[in-house]
Design an enzyme around this catalytic site. Sequence first.
Site, PDB file in Angstrom:
ATOM      1  N   GLY A  41       0.825  -1.192   0.000  1.00  0.00           N
ATOM      2  CA  GLY A  41       0.000   0.000   0.000  1.00  0.00           C
ATOM      3  C   GLY A  41       0.865   1.249   0.000  1.00  0.00           C
ATOM      4  O   GLY A  41       2.067   1.204   0.285  1.00  0.00           O
ATOM      5  N   CYS A  42       0.244   2.382  -0.307  1.00  0.00           N
ATOM      6  CA  CYS A  42       1.005   3.631  -0.409  1.00  0.00           C
ATOM      7  C   CYS A  42       1.520   4.090   0.953  1.00  0.00           C
ATOM      8  O   CYS A  42       2.715   4.393   1.098  1.00  0.00           O
ATOM      9  CB  CYS A  42       0.150   4.711  -1.066  1.00  0.00           C
ATOM     10  SG  CYS A  42      -1.517   4.884  -0.383  1.00  0.00           S
ATOM     11  N   TYR A  43       0.647   4.134   1.952  1.00  0.00           N
ATOM     12  CA  TYR A  43       1.104   4.528   3.285  1.00  0.00           C
ATOM     13  C   TYR A  43       2.169   3.570   3.825  1.00  0.00           C
ATOM     14  O   TYR A  43       3.204   4.020   4.344  1.00  0.00           O
ATOM     15  CB  TYR A  43      -0.075   4.588   4.262  1.00  0.00           C
ATOM     16  CG  TYR A  43      -1.008   5.752   4.081  1.00  0.00           C
ATOM     17  CD1 TYR A  43      -0.554   7.069   4.175  1.00  0.00           C
ATOM     18  CD2 TYR A  43      -2.377   5.547   3.851  1.00  0.00           C
ATOM     19  CE1 TYR A  43      -1.422   8.143   4.026  1.00  0.00           C
ATOM     20  CE2 TYR A  43      -3.251   6.613   3.695  1.00  0.00           C
ATOM     21  CZ  TYR A  43      -2.774   7.908   3.790  1.00  0.00           C
ATOM     22  OH  TYR A  43      -3.635   8.967   3.642  1.00  0.00           O
TER      23      TYR A  43
END
EC number: 1.2.1.38
Length: 354
Positions: free
Chosen positions: A155-157
Amino acid sequence: MAQASNSRIKVGIVGGTGYTGVELLRLLSQHPHVELTAITSRKEDGLPVADMYPNLRGRVKLAFSAPEKASLTDCDVVFFATPHGVAMAQAAELLAAGTRVIDLAADFRLQDTAVFERWYKIPHTCPDILADSVYGLVELNREAISKARVIGNPGCYPTTVLLGLAPLIEGGKQLVDVQTLIADCKSGVSGAGRKAEVGSLFSEASDNFKAYGVAGHRHQPEIVAQLEKLAGGKVGLTFVPHLVPMIRGMFSTLYARILPQARDTDFQALFEARYADEPFVDVMPAGSLPETRSVRASNNLRISVQRPGGGDQLVILVVQDNLVKGASGQAVQNMNLMFGLPESAGLDQVAILP
């Protein structure tokens, strides 16, 4: 068997109409070792890709095709830029045909199926394939990725948090208190995807700044699982994501309390040494502050190490483009490793300024 680096990789994309899908198209259309062979969308079946995305005119000549019409099993690798649950439904057939799978959703990120089902509210239908999958954060799992058949793209985070904290905790290092870690993260609205939702309407998101998912966000268990793998034990993380009124970009501010025995550690040197050979991780000079615009549309992630007042609180600042290093660029980086290509192939774009 990994394809030789002097031949072209046949690539399919399932779900080519969203933001991560079009980013894959943008990056792969410039990739020297890729042949785009299929892009699926049931709703847009027959529509030329360039009609939906004019930025790809002259670059991508394919039309969208319904999934049942696409010859995905003829591809060497298929990217899933789809909602959660789609990749796991098709992975077995693709793997049986010798096609590798890179999923940009969460189907292969969490090894614990009970945790996945609790957070994503759908059953995991292929735990056997999940067990064989690799978490695709290249800077932490390079060797395993190079041998993988199935990749769960991070995921991005999690990408910003894990790369920002890894040098402090990997290998069980006793440098910071791993029970009191804090990740204060901000993302542009493209992170919510292209679907129409009230929260991402211009009149809702513009001139506004808000936190969300404070009581619990799906990326929390993903981050914690990987942090605990790095640390070799339990960690405590407070994770608060925010939405900021910009299209692209992510800025994560990470806090870690320095342990007494580590007060004399040169943390700047620690980070510089850890990422010295990483093509897409840039540790900025001491005292520098990163900005999201410095990585816009690039696969670069920038880190700044700060110790305010020389005290016991370490502050790590991390920026990336959430659609590139935080999603599609990272997926291409994984593909390059899987097929024995130079890691930076197709990913050497300079960030856009202003």
